[in-house]
Design an enzyme around this catalytic site. Sequence first.
Site, mmCIF file in Angstrom:
data_model
loop_
_atom_site.group_PDB
_atom_site.id
_atom_site.type_symbol
_atom_site.label_atom_id
_atom_site.label_comp_id
_atom_site.label_asym_id
_atom_site.label_seq_id
_atom_site.Cartn_x
_atom_site.Cartn_y
_atom_site.Cartn_z
ATOM 1 N N LYS A 13 8.247 -5.499 -0.289
ATOM 2 C CA LYS A 13 6.996 -5.519 -1.064
ATOM 3 C C LYS A 13 7.280 -5.376 -2.557
ATOM 4 O O LYS A 13 6.768 -6.133 -3.368
ATOM 5 C CB LYS A 13 6.065 -4.364 -0.628
ATOM 6 C CG LYS A 13 5.661 -4.374 0.827
ATOM 7 C CD LYS A 13 4.672 -3.262 1.150
ATOM 8 C CE LYS A 13 5.221 -1.854 0.986
ATOM 9 N NZ LYS A 13 6.276 -1.482 1.928
ATOM 10 N N ARG A 88 -2.391 2.610 2.583
ATOM 11 C CA ARG A 88 -1.488 2.837 3.708
ATOM 12 C C ARG A 88 -2.220 3.426 4.904
ATOM 13 O O ARG A 88 -1.594 3.684 5.935
ATOM 14 C CB ARG A 88 -0.385 3.800 3.288
ATOM 15 C CG ARG A 88 0.950 3.129 2.948
ATOM 16 C CD ARG A 88 1.881 4.230 2.491
ATOM 17 N NE ARG A 88 3.277 3.950 2.579
ATOM 18 C CZ ARG A 88 4.013 3.535 1.544
ATOM 19 N NH1 ARG A 88 3.469 3.265 0.392
ATOM 20 N NH2 ARG A 88 5.312 3.382 1.686
ATOM 21 N N ARG A 127 20.163 0.409 -0.025
ATOM 22 C CA ARG A 127 19.672 -0.008 -1.344
ATOM 23 C C ARG A 127 19.853 1.072 -2.414
ATOM 24 O O ARG A 127 19.809 2.267 -2.124
ATOM 25 C CB ARG A 127 18.225 -0.495 -1.259
ATOM 26 C CG ARG A 127 17.197 0.564 -0.981
ATOM 27 C CD ARG A 127 15.830 -0.063 -0.739
ATOM 28 N NE ARG A 127 14.823 0.965 -0.563
ATOM 29 C CZ ARG A 127 13.540 0.731 -0.323
ATOM 30 N NH1 ARG A 127 13.100 -0.515 -0.201
ATOM 31 N NH2 ARG A 127 12.689 1.720 -0.173
ATOM 32 N N ARG A 161 17.098 6.472 -3.820
ATOM 33 C CA ARG A 161 15.909 7.265 -3.559
ATOM 34 C C ARG A 161 16.214 8.352 -2.547
ATOM 35 O O ARG A 161 16.921 8.123 -1.568
ATOM 36 C CB ARG A 161 14.793 6.362 -3.028
ATOM 37 C CG ARG A 161 14.060 5.650 -4.122
ATOM 38 C CD ARG A 161 13.095 4.643 -3.604
ATOM 39 N NE ARG A 161 12.255 5.106 -2.497
ATOM 40 C CZ ARG A 161 11.237 4.408 -2.003
ATOM 41 N NH1 ARG A 161 10.939 3.233 -2.522
ATOM 42 N NH2 ARG A 161 10.521 4.883 -1.012
ATOM 43 N N ARG A 172 9.439 7.333 8.240
ATOM 44 C CA ARG A 172 8.571 6.430 7.463
ATOM 45 C C ARG A 172 8.102 5.257 8.331
ATOM 46 O O ARG A 172 6.966 4.790 8.206
ATOM 47 C CB ARG A 172 9.313 5.937 6.214
ATOM 48 C CG ARG A 172 9.451 7.048 5.168
ATOM 49 C CD ARG A 172 10.528 6.773 4.146
ATOM 50 N NE ARG A 172 10.272 5.618 3.317
ATOM 51 C CZ ARG A 172 11.209 5.001 2.582
ATOM 52 N NH1 ARG A 172 12.467 5.433 2.603
ATOM 53 N NH2 ARG A 172 10.897 3.982 1.852
HETATM 54 P P1 AMP Z 1 7.192 3.601 -1.267
HETATM 55 O O1 AMP Z 1 7.882 3.646 -2.592
HETATM 56 O O2 AMP Z 1 5.998 2.690 -1.267
HETATM 57 O O3 AMP Z 1 8.137 3.319 -0.117
HETATM 58 O O4 AMP Z 1 6.598 5.075 -1.023
HETATM 59 C C1 AMP Z 1 7.456 6.194 -0.903
HETATM 60 C C2 AMP Z 1 6.703 7.363 -0.304
HETATM 61 O O5 AMP Z 1 5.602 7.720 -1.152
HETATM 62 C C3 AMP Z 1 6.068 7.115 1.057
HETATM 63 O O6 AMP Z 1 6.980 7.308 2.128
HETATM 64 C C4 AMP Z 1 4.951 8.161 1.074
HETATM 65 O O7 AMP Z 1 5.459 9.461 1.312
HETATM 66 C C5 AMP Z 1 4.483 8.127 -0.374
HETATM 67 N N1 AMP Z 1 3.409 7.128 -0.575
HETATM 68 C C6 AMP Z 1 3.469 6.001 -1.347
HETATM 69 N N2 AMP Z 1 2.304 5.328 -1.298
HETATM 70 C C7 AMP Z 1 1.494 6.038 -0.462
HETATM 71 C C8 AMP Z 1 0.168 5.853 0.023
HETATM 72 N N3 AMP Z 1 -0.567 4.788 -0.328
HETATM 73 N N4 AMP Z 1 -0.334 6.805 0.868
HETATM 74 C C9 AMP Z 1 0.371 7.873 1.224
HETATM 75 N N5 AMP Z 1 1.634 8.099 0.831
HETATM 76 C C10 AMP Z 1 2.198 7.196 -0.016
#
Ligand code: AMP
Length: 217
Positions: A13, A88, A127, A161, A172
């Site tokens: 994404k 999400r 990554r 990360r 996740r």
């Molecule tokens: P990402 O960078 O999109 O993979 O997000 C990393 C982490 O941030 C996720 O595993 C969640 O813990 C949190 N997170 C990001 N976006 C959301 C969302 N829309 N709702 C809830 N948690 C989020």
Amino acid sequence: MKLIFLGPPGAGKGTQAKRIEQVHNLVQLSTGDMLRAAIASGSDVGKQAKEVMDGGNLVSDDIVVGIVAERLKDDDLENGFILDGFPRTVGQAKSLDKMLSDRSEALDAVVSIDVDDELLVERITGRYTCAKCGKGYHDMFERPETEGVCDRCGSTAFSRRADDNAETVRERLKAYHAETAPLLPYYAEKGILKTIDGMTEIEQVTGQIDEVLNGIN
Ligand code: AMP
């Protein structure tokens, strides 16, 4: 154009949003990036989010919806945006519907990037990014030309990360299937869901998204 890029962690994404935003003059809005910035700033929101994120779980709808609502007020979004990692949950999706309808706006498309779980763990755990310019790399699929030196800016500092380890990735993925996958039928019913194959090369995935976007212009 107002778009959502939907898909499991590691589907691409963020990678695709960065490529598409340049070509289509849109702004990538990543809630993961916003939450990591909140953690780095040491804010209360960041402190609450850190533990949840480190465990691979979802941050509460209230926190995330609040962050997005604030960001949507900024005036750099006139030409549109790509939501990356939001919504999400169905609750977040309903809040987004309300935020947009209050402004007499609507989503143009929800692009679902489809990838099998087995491939995701391999993609995510390998990554890393340049700590200075943010260019993304991968242990197996995209190494710098000179080992340990960023191709783009020459920096020798890289970062991974905290939540990109195998154990957290599995959590996740569980969260994705339990809480986020129900968004697929939610948006399909609204007639705006476009599903593309995320198992091919980065350029080919971008090509599929371009086709979708050209179809709605
Ligand atoms: P990402 O960078 O999109 O993979 O997000 C990393 C982490 O941030 C996720 O595993 C969640 O813990 C949190 N997170 C990001 N976006 C959301 C969302 N829309 N709702 C809830 N948690 C989020």
